[in-house]
Design a protein around this motif. Structure first.
Motif, PDB file in Angstrom:
ATOM      1  N   SER A 178       8.913   6.412  12.873  1.00  0.00           N
ATOM      2  CA  SER A 178       9.843   7.543  12.743  1.00  0.00           C
ATOM      3  C   SER A 178       9.997   7.957  11.284  1.00  0.00           C
ATOM      4  CB  SER A 178      11.208   7.193  13.332  1.00  0.00           C
ATOM      5  OG  SER A 178      11.915   6.338  12.451  1.00  0.00           O
ATOM      6  N   ARG A 179       9.724   7.034  10.361  1.00  0.00           N
ATOM      7  CA  ARG A 179       9.812   7.370   8.936  1.00  0.00           C
ATOM      8  C   ARG A 179       8.686   8.295   8.496  1.00  0.00           C
ATOM      9  NH1 ARG A 179      12.221   2.274   5.789  1.00  0.00           N
ATOM     10  NH2 ARG A 179      13.737   1.588   7.350  1.00  0.00           N
ATOM     11  N   PHE A 180       7.702   8.482   9.370  1.00  0.00           N
ATOM     12  CA  PHE A 180       6.562   9.345   9.048  1.00  0.00           C
ATOM     13  C   PHE A 180       6.541  10.606   9.913  1.00  0.00           C
ATOM     14  CE2 PHE A 180       5.785   5.028   7.926  1.00  0.00           C
ATOM     15  CZ  PHE A 180       5.167   5.081   6.688  1.00  0.00           C
ATOM     16  N   THR A 181       7.595  10.788  10.695  1.00  0.00           N
ATOM     17  CA  THR A 181       7.599  11.923  11.631  1.00  0.00           C
ATOM     18  C   THR A 181       8.856  12.760  11.484  1.00  0.00           C
ATOM     19  OG1 THR A 181       8.603  10.544  13.341  1.00  0.00           O
ATOM     20  CG2 THR A 181       6.203  10.721  13.372  1.00  0.00           C
ATOM     21  N   LYS A 182       9.498  12.658  10.318  1.00  0.00           N
ATOM     22  CA  LYS A 182      10.762  13.371  10.109  1.00  0.00           C
ATOM     23  C   LYS A 182      10.607  14.877  10.284  1.00  0.00           C
ATOM     24  CE  LYS A 182      13.701  10.120   8.105  1.00  0.00           C
ATOM     25  NZ  LYS A 182      13.100   9.103   7.195  1.00  0.00           N
ATOM     26  N   LYS A 183       9.410  15.397   9.937  1.00  0.00           N
ATOM     27  CA  LYS A 183       9.195  16.845  10.026  1.00  0.00           C
ATOM     28  C   LYS A 183       8.694  17.271  11.402  1.00  0.00           C
ATOM     29  CE  LYS A 183       7.789  16.961   5.170  1.00  0.00           C
ATOM     30  NZ  LYS A 183       6.559  16.717   4.402  1.00  0.00           N
ATOM     31  N   LEU A 184       8.586  16.329  12.324  1.00  0.00           N
ATOM     32  CA  LEU A 184       7.922  16.623  13.608  1.00  0.00           C
ATOM     33  C   LEU A 184       8.851  16.430  14.791  1.00  0.00           C
ATOM     34  CD1 LEU A 184       4.698  14.501  12.891  1.00  0.00           C
ATOM     35  CD2 LEU A 184       4.876  16.995  12.683  1.00  0.00           C
ATOM     36  N   TYR A 225       0.832  -1.210   0.000  1.00  0.00           N
ATOM     37  CA  TYR A 225       0.000   0.000   0.000  1.00  0.00           C
ATOM     38  C   TYR A 225       0.857   1.247   0.000  1.00  0.00           C
ATOM     39  CZ  TYR A 225      -3.889  -3.058   0.918  1.00  0.00           C
ATOM     40  OH  TYR A 225      -4.823  -4.052   0.797  1.00  0.00           O
ATOM     41  N   THR A 226       0.310   2.311  -0.600  1.00  0.00           N
ATOM     42  CA  THR A 226       0.986   3.608  -0.560  1.00  0.00           C
ATOM     43  C   THR A 226       0.345   4.450   0.539  1.00  0.00           C
ATOM     44  OG1 THR A 226       1.329   3.454  -2.940  1.00  0.00           O
ATOM     45  CG2 THR A 226       1.674   5.623  -1.923  1.00  0.00           C
ATOM     46  N   SER A 227       1.143   4.811   1.513  1.00  0.00           N
ATOM     47  CA  SER A 227       0.631   5.593   2.638  1.00  0.00           C
ATOM     48  C   SER A 227       0.365   7.029   2.212  1.00  0.00           C
ATOM     49  CB  SER A 227       1.662   5.588   3.768  1.00  0.00           C
ATOM     50  OG  SER A 227       2.830   6.257   3.335  1.00  0.00           O
ATOM     51  N   MET A 228      -0.290   7.781   3.078  1.00  0.00           N
ATOM     52  CA  MET A 228      -0.576   9.191   2.806  1.00  0.00           C
ATOM     53  C   MET A 228       0.702   9.975   2.506  1.00  0.00           C
ATOM     54  SD  MET A 228      -2.523  11.803   5.358  1.00  0.00           S
ATOM     55  CE  MET A 228      -3.079  13.411   4.853  1.00  0.00           C
ATOM     56  N   SER A 229       1.805   9.547   3.120  1.00  0.00           N
ATOM     57  CA  SER A 229       3.076  10.253   2.938  1.00  0.00           C
ATOM     58  C   SER A 229       3.680   9.996   1.561  1.00  0.00           C
ATOM     59  CB  SER A 229       4.079   9.793   4.000  1.00  0.00           C
ATOM     60  OG  SER A 229       4.519   8.476   3.695  1.00  0.00           O
ATOM     61  N   GLY A 230       3.142   9.017   0.819  1.00  0.00           N
ATOM     62  CA  GLY A 230       3.712   8.628  -0.462  1.00  0.00           C
ATOM     63  C   GLY A 230       4.649   7.436  -0.350  1.00  0.00           C
ATOM     64  N   GLN A 231       5.105   7.111   0.835  1.00  0.00           N
ATOM     65  CA  GLN A 231       5.981   5.950   1.022  1.00  0.00           C
ATOM     66  C   GLN A 231       5.154   4.667   0.905  1.00  0.00           C
ATOM     67  OE1 GLN A 231       9.194   6.800   4.246  1.00  0.00           O
ATOM     68  NE2 GLN A 231       7.385   7.912   4.921  1.00  0.00           N
ATOM     69  N   ASN A 283       2.918  -8.753   7.828  1.00  0.00           N
ATOM     70  CA  ASN A 283       2.135  -9.324   8.932  1.00  0.00           C
ATOM     71  C   ASN A 283       0.957  -8.390   9.213  1.00  0.00           C
ATOM     72  OD1 ASN A 283       1.148 -10.124  11.499  1.00  0.00           O
ATOM     73  ND2 ASN A 283       3.113 -11.116  11.945  1.00  0.00           N
ATOM     74  N   THR A 284      -0.247  -8.892   8.998  1.00  0.00           N
ATOM     75  CA  THR A 284      -1.413  -8.011   9.172  1.00  0.00           C
ATOM     76  C   THR A 284      -1.686  -7.713  10.637  1.00  0.00           C
ATOM     77  OG1 THR A 284      -3.033  -9.812   9.246  1.00  0.00           O
ATOM     78  CG2 THR A 284      -2.478  -8.924   7.066  1.00  0.00           C
ATOM     79  N   ASP A 285      -0.985  -8.422  11.532  1.00  0.00           N
ATOM     80  CA  ASP A 285      -1.143  -8.147  12.962  1.00  0.00           C
ATOM     81  C   ASP A 285      -0.303  -6.945  13.405  1.00  0.00           C
ATOM     82  OD1 ASP A 285      -2.114  -8.444  15.484  1.00  0.00           O
ATOM     83  OD2 ASP A 285      -0.926 -10.215  15.995  1.00  0.00           O
ATOM     84  N   ALA A 286       0.586  -6.480  12.548  1.00  0.00           N
ATOM     85  CA  ALA A 286       1.302  -5.240  12.858  1.00  0.00           C
ATOM     86  C   ALA A 286       0.512  -4.088  12.237  1.00  0.00           C
ATOM     87  CB  ALA A 286       2.724  -5.293  12.323  1.00  0.00           C
ATOM     88  N   GLU A 287      -0.742  -3.947  12.690  1.00  0.00           N
ATOM     89  CA  GLU A 287      -1.687  -3.002  12.082  1.00  0.00           C
ATOM     90  C   GLU A 287      -1.634  -1.630  12.738  1.00  0.00           C
ATOM     91  OE1 GLU A 287      -2.432  -4.908  14.542  1.00  0.00           O
ATOM     92  OE2 GLU A 287      -3.457  -3.473  15.834  1.00  0.00           O
ATOM     93  N   GLY A 288      -1.195  -1.595  13.993  1.00  0.00           N
ATOM     94  CA  GLY A 288      -1.199  -0.319  14.707  1.00  0.00           C
ATOM     95  C   GLY A 288      -0.368   0.722  13.996  1.00  0.00           C
ATOM     96  N   ARG A 289       0.827   0.321  13.564  1.00  0.00           N
ATOM     97  CA  ARG A 289       1.725   1.258  12.885  1.00  0.00           C
ATOM     98  C   ARG A 289       1.139   1.720  11.551  1.00  0.00           C
ATOM     99  NH1 ARG A 289       6.398  -3.159  13.140  1.00  0.00           N
ATOM    100  NH2 ARG A 289       5.177  -3.674  14.974  1.00  0.00           N
ATOM    101  N   LEU A 290       0.295   0.852  10.954  1.00  0.00           N
ATOM    102  CA  LEU A 290      -0.299   1.223   9.652  1.00  0.00           C
ATOM    103  C   LEU A 290      -1.336   2.332   9.807  1.00  0.00           C
ATOM    104  CD1 LEU A 290      -0.743  -2.349   8.105  1.00  0.00           C
ATOM    105  CD2 LEU A 290       1.042  -0.663   7.572  1.00  0.00           C
ATOM    106  N   ILE A 291      -2.098   2.270  10.874  1.00  0.00           N
ATOM    107  CA  ILE A 291      -3.088   3.346  11.046  1.00  0.00           C
ATOM    108  C   ILE A 291      -2.420   4.599  11.617  1.00  0.00           C
ATOM    109  CG2 ILE A 291      -4.928   1.631  11.368  1.00  0.00           C
ATOM    110  CD1 ILE A 291      -5.107   2.503  14.301  1.00  0.00           C
ATOM    111  N   LEU A 292      -1.390   4.390  12.449  1.00  0.00           N
ATOM    112  CA  LEU A 292      -0.716   5.544  13.058  1.00  0.00           C
ATOM    113  C   LEU A 292       0.090   6.336  12.037  1.00  0.00           C
ATOM    114  CD1 LEU A 292       0.524   4.042  16.443  1.00  0.00           C
ATOM    115  CD2 LEU A 292      -1.268   5.771  16.138  1.00  0.00           C
ATOM    116  N   CYS A 293       0.716   5.645  11.073  1.00  0.00           N
ATOM    117  CA  CYS A 293       1.591   6.381  10.153  1.00  0.00           C
ATOM    118  C   CYS A 293       0.780   7.414   9.370  1.00  0.00           C
ATOM    119  CB  CYS A 293       2.386   5.436   9.258  1.00  0.00           C
ATOM    120  SG  CYS A 293       1.445   4.563   7.995  1.00  0.00           S
TER     121      CYS A 293
END
Ligand code: BES
Ligand code: MN
Ligand code: ZN
Length: 496
Positions: free
Chosen positions: A453-459, A336-342, A348-358
């Motif tokens: 952290s790959r989605f928070t570089k500007k923060l 999938y392409t995240s909102m950030s473009g990455q 593993n679909t059980d590592a879902e928390g990071r997917l919604i948080l990113c």
């Protein structure tokens, strides 16, 4: 439960129960000593007979002590005065509340704030007492068809300070403590509700409700169409496996300067985490209704700062969805392409928390935040690393990490920092996409944070992994309300 503050002599208090301390070995605290004087050494005589020596955990209930106006006096063992630290003080308060519950009194007057706790003032001692009491008396009975048999009858506790000069600080402590307990109770209630009731839609409705009762809060709810327009495909990839529609909920509290940069709190709101196609084992899966405790903490913290009317701008962002298997669910290997473009390979679909948080973290950029803190029951590995005592903390901004650690030490809702070194990043390498959503068995909490952290570089960003601290298991299973207190303490400290 009502809390109040007073000053005055113990023998003059008309109450169902007076609470006074005795330290080891057989030493009367000032209040106990005053009672002893008016009663012609009634207490000393009993103590000399050996009924209580002052050890922690000891207590003795006495009735109708001569010269006093209280129905009962509850003597509480406080241990050696030299050793009276924060933990000991908390235990004393907890023990006292449990003992009071056995007496049948509806109200009590406590002289425990006079205890000397190393480095702590009235404010701290009284606020702790309020928080501990409220947390202990909390019950979740929304789904019990009958009221509890042994109903807890305690209605009111008055905390005593030694002089009228200290009343103001005591009143402040009660008012802050009360606001925090309201936030904690809200968080616990939301988290304890079962996943068939506490759905993303339910969380959105609760947010609207909160905004109605606290007009300083503004709420916006985005549905899946809106999320599609925002290109939040990582979030939507989790939501596509369930019949429950996802929601992105924003709670805005504007108590600060009109253009003041806000503090953004991002909460993981997985209302049930089955694991998806990478399904979890059956044992204890019910506890995955607590996978929205990060979201619950955001609710609690925002409700508290609004009640306190803190001069800050605080924004809560809650990414809410279920994680379920099904014919539409994400398959391991899907990209999938995240909102950030990455791009993300979901191994593993059980590592879902990071997917919604990113995606929620990317979304937070639009608020031009001063700092962003996400709160998530993110990794089982965090429970292995830190157990149920400390919240895991990882951050790309050291001043923020320090502030959070200090806030935790101060209020007792503690976090412990783990490294966010670049060395761990390569565990997320994927042959097909920009990154994989899992980093193998080693350092699971750290690689999860590396992903974020790959989605928070500007923060200026900190991540709180509350997998171990958000709820307890066993016969007292239930949400703890952590880390509402830590967040509120951090926000309060920012106002000084
Ligand atoms: N919500 C869980 C984390 C969790 C597990 C919290 C147990 C508390 C208790 C999270 O979504 C999850 O499943 N994480 C996986 C990540 C793994 C697949 C890399 C985990 O910890 O096993
Ligand atoms: Mn999971
Ligand atoms: Zn989860």
């Amino acid at each position: 439960m009502e809390f109040s503050i007073k000053s005055g002599n113990p023998e003059k208090q008309r109450t169902g129960c007076l609470i006074v301390g005795i330290t080891e070995p057989r030493r009367l605290t000032p209040a106990a000593s005053a009672l002893d004087e008016v009663s012609k050494k009634y207490l000393s005589k009993i103590i000399r007979k050996g009924d209580i020596s002052g050890k922690p955990g000891q207590s003795l209930l006495l009735h109708n002590i001569p010269g006093t106006m209280a129905d009962r006096v509850l003597l509480i063992g406080c241990g050696k005065e030299r050793e009276l630290d924060e933990k000991q003080y908390r235990n004393i308060i907890g023990h006292t509340i449990n003992q009071l519950g056995q007496t049948g009194t509806t109200e009590a007057v406590s002289y425990l704030p006079e205890l000397n706790v190393k480095g702590r003032d009235y404010y701290w001692k009284i606020r702790q007492a309020v928080e501990i009491t409220s947390n202990l008396l909390y019950e979740f009975r929304e789904f019990k068809s009958k009221p509890a048999k042994d109903r807890k009858t305690l209605r009111r506790i008055t905390q005593m300070v030694s002089s009228r000069r200290d009343l103001a600080i005591g009143i402040q402590a009660v008012s802050d403590g009360r606001a925090i307990t309201h936030g904690i109770r809200l968080a616990r209630d939301l988290a304890n509700r079962p996943a068939n009731v506490c759905t993303p839609t339910h969380l959105a409705a609760e947010a609207q409700q909160l905004a109605k009762s606290l007009p300083a809060i503004k709420v916006t709810v985005l549905d899946e169409d809106a999320l599609k327009k925002l290109k939040m495909n990582a979030l939507l990839s989790v939501a596509q496996g369930t019949a429950e529609p996802a929601r992105l909920i924003t709670l805005e509290y504007k108590g600060g300067k009109r253009n003041g940069r806000p503090i953004v709190l991002v909460g993981k709101g997985i209302t049930f985490d089955s694991g998806g196609i990478s399904i979890k084992p059956a044992a204890n899966m019910d506890e995955m209704k607590f996978d929205m405790c990060g979201a619950a903490a955001v609710f609690g913290a925002i409700a508290t700062v609004a009640e306190m009317q803190l001069p800050l701008n605080v924004i809560g962002i809650i990414a809410a969805t279920e994680n379920m298997p099904g014919s539409k669910a994400t398959r391991p290997g899907d990209i999938y392409t995240s909102m950030s473009g990455q791009t993300i390979e979901v191994l593993n679909t059980d590592a879902e928390g990071r997917l919604i948080l990113c995606d929620a973290l990317t979304y937070s950029e639009r608020f031009n935040p001063d700092v962003v803190i996400d709160i998530a029951t993110l990794t089982g590995a965090c429970v292995i690393a830190l157990g149920k005592h400390a919240t895991g903390l990882l951050s790309n901004h050291n001043p923020l990490a320090k502030d959070l650690l200090n806030a935790g030490e101060n209020c007792g809702d503690r976090a412990w920092q783990l490294p966010l070194w670049d060395d761990y990043q390569k565990q997320l390498d994927s042959p097909f996409a920009d990154m994989a959503n899992v980093g193998g068995r080693d350092a699971g909490t750290i690689t999860a944070a590396c992903f974020l952290s790959r989605f928070t570089k500007k923060l200026n960003w900190a991540h709180l992994d509350i997998a171990g601290t958000a709820w307890i298991t066993g016969d007292k299973k239930g949400a703890t309300g952590r880390p509402v207190t830590l967040l509120v303490q951090y926000l309060m400290d920012r106002c000084r």
